[in-house]
Design an enzyme around this catalytic site. Sequence first.
Site, PDB file in Angstrom:
ATOM      1  N   SER A 111       0.754  -1.162   0.164  1.00  0.00           N
ATOM      2  CA  SER A 111      -0.021   0.333  -0.196  1.00  0.00           C
ATOM      3  C   SER A 111       0.973   1.468   0.312  1.00  0.00           C
ATOM      4  CB  SER A 111      -1.209  -0.107   1.622  1.00  0.00           C
ATOM      5  OG  SER A 111      -2.219   1.330   1.080  1.00  0.00           O
TER       6      SER A 111
ATOM      7  N   ASP B 166      -1.848   1.935  -4.741  1.00  0.00           N
ATOM      8  CA  ASP B 166      -2.441   0.629  -4.921  1.00  0.00           C
ATOM      9  C   ASP B 166      -3.472   0.991  -5.112  1.00  0.00           C
ATOM     10  OD1 ASP B 166      -2.663   0.816  -1.627  1.00  0.00           O
ATOM     11  OD2 ASP B 166      -3.283  -1.121  -2.018  1.00  0.00           O
TER      12      ASP B 166
ATOM     13  N   ASP C 152      -2.607   6.692  -3.488  1.00  0.00           N
ATOM     14  CA  ASP C 152      -1.689   6.279  -2.553  1.00  0.00           C
ATOM     15  C   ASP C 152      -1.817   4.742  -3.694  1.00  0.00           C
ATOM     16  OD1 ASP C 152      -3.943   4.070  -2.963  1.00  0.00           O
ATOM     17  OD2 ASP C 152      -3.176   3.365  -0.566  1.00  0.00           O
TER      18      ASP C 152
ATOM     19  N   ASP D 273      -6.088   2.699  -3.547  1.00  0.00           N
ATOM     20  CA  ASP D 273      -7.049   1.496  -2.969  1.00  0.00           C
ATOM     21  C   ASP D 273      -7.692   3.194  -1.778  1.00  0.00           C
ATOM     22  OD1 ASP D 273      -5.323   1.768  -0.920  1.00  0.00           O
ATOM     23  OD2 ASP D 273      -6.094  -0.827   0.151  1.00  0.00           O
TER      24      ASP D 273
END
Length: 556
Positions: free
Chosen positions: A161, A308, A306, A310
């Site tokens: 992440s 990734d 961010d 999500d």
Amino acid sequence: MSPDVDVLLERARTWADQDPDLQTRAELEQVIADVVAQSEGAAADLADRFRGTLQFGTAGLRGALGAGPNRMNRVVLQRAAAGLAAYLHEQGHAEAGGHGASVVIGYDARHNSDVFARDTAEVMTGAGFTAWLMPRALPTPLLAFAIRELGSVAGIMVTASHNPPADNGYKVYLGDGSQIVSPADTDIARHIAAVGALDAIPRGSGGTVLGEDIIDHYLDTVAGLAGDGPRDLEIVYTPLHGVGGTSVTQVLETAGFSAPQVVAEQEQPDPDFPTVGFPNPEEPGAMDLALALAERTGADLVVANDPDADRCAAAVPGPTGWQMLRGDEVGALLAHRLLSSGKEGVYATSIVSSSLLGKLAEAAGQPHAETLTGFKWISRIEGLAYGYEEALGYCVDPEHVRDKDGVSALLVLCELAAELKAEGRDLRDLLDDIATEHGLHATDQVSVRVEDLSIISDAMQKLRAQPPASLGGFDVLAAEDLAEGAGGLPPTDGLRYRLAEGARVIVRPSGTEPKIKCYLEVVVPVEPAGGVPAARIVAAGRLDAIGADIRAAAGL
């Protein structure tokens, strides 16, 4: 050398012999050589690499890349995949050596993410599962979408992440498309611990690489969330060197918006995140390039994901320049949008997020729920219509993605901003309307990153031993130790203080980073004389005072 060092060297040599990665094997062999040569710090480095095994929990695995069992590497990942496969067999999802049950595997653009994903596919096919592999580095919510779309029994996302570039991680979902919760984590960890030698793990093919149709289906589903309405909105966007760029641009254009102006320096995936200290929109400096571009171009809205994709962050122009919206503010805006559109169901948030969502839901006649921190809890709420947490995570379409989704949240926020612009208003105006009706709910966070994890445990112990009687001049009306369970929630390591006049403080260790976090909220009525600006000044003073006192009480 001492006997302890000799034992450690033997463990390290055995580990290096089984490591299939030439880079991490060479890295460990160099550390071994440095220990033998008694180089300064080498023994401590080796001891840290072998100080236990990287622990599998509800967040899966996450840690620094490197050689040894206490790092993220191909040995650790293959053992984790084998343990997960054994757990799925235990749950009756596939007969040993059978065929049919599928697992879908996604990955971001961090170092070795693609390698870890392919290793996982080989272990899963070797265990008798069909392995579906995403065709390239893609957003985490697309993986959550694909699990349910393909009817898979589990999903794995290789991502850390918004962690620093030296980290990587391994996130596990089950067949409902939600992240795992206890006791699944401890059961999987038990199976990982039982995995034998690496060369004894059955290996199959690299799985089947999915085509573009699953990606297009997700993007079309997200774009379909937008209704008819104004589309005049100048948008600046940054994926922060992550994987969201292509997906976000396609979704916005499909929904009728003009292509956003993308921050060129952060447009392409780059695992080193060269323009930011930490690739997290909440971190100071991470949004500077996007805000500068917006200032130069006269944009209406800045949005970001961010790495990734999500999570979603946003900034708006204000009287003193561009201003980042807090996660709770975006959470309230999205909730208002969905409630105004008539979306029925439970509106849920975590206990560390603002209490405002409960008031918005109640005013609209919809149920509200609070959960422990993390979407692994929020996504499991029965009848969920919308969920969010203050750390920039929003679920606006749980029917398709039972996890936070920065792509769909971004679209809904842009749609709301465009509608307000057509009325001659902006997101700040709507936030003022909400504050006037329900009181100004102002939130802040004291977040302390540490090198020594004992600082966190010492702070929690001090607060438990000497709970504060007041914070920021407000009496503590109730102090709850969340480790004992509170309000029907499962036990978790945290402390909650309810203060006079609706204020609240929650202290907890971060679940994914070496941080201790204190979540603050105050509620200030908006008076006709001073309006929202006066309430904001009062709230800022109260938050500062409470933050200073909780730092002192915790010894931070």
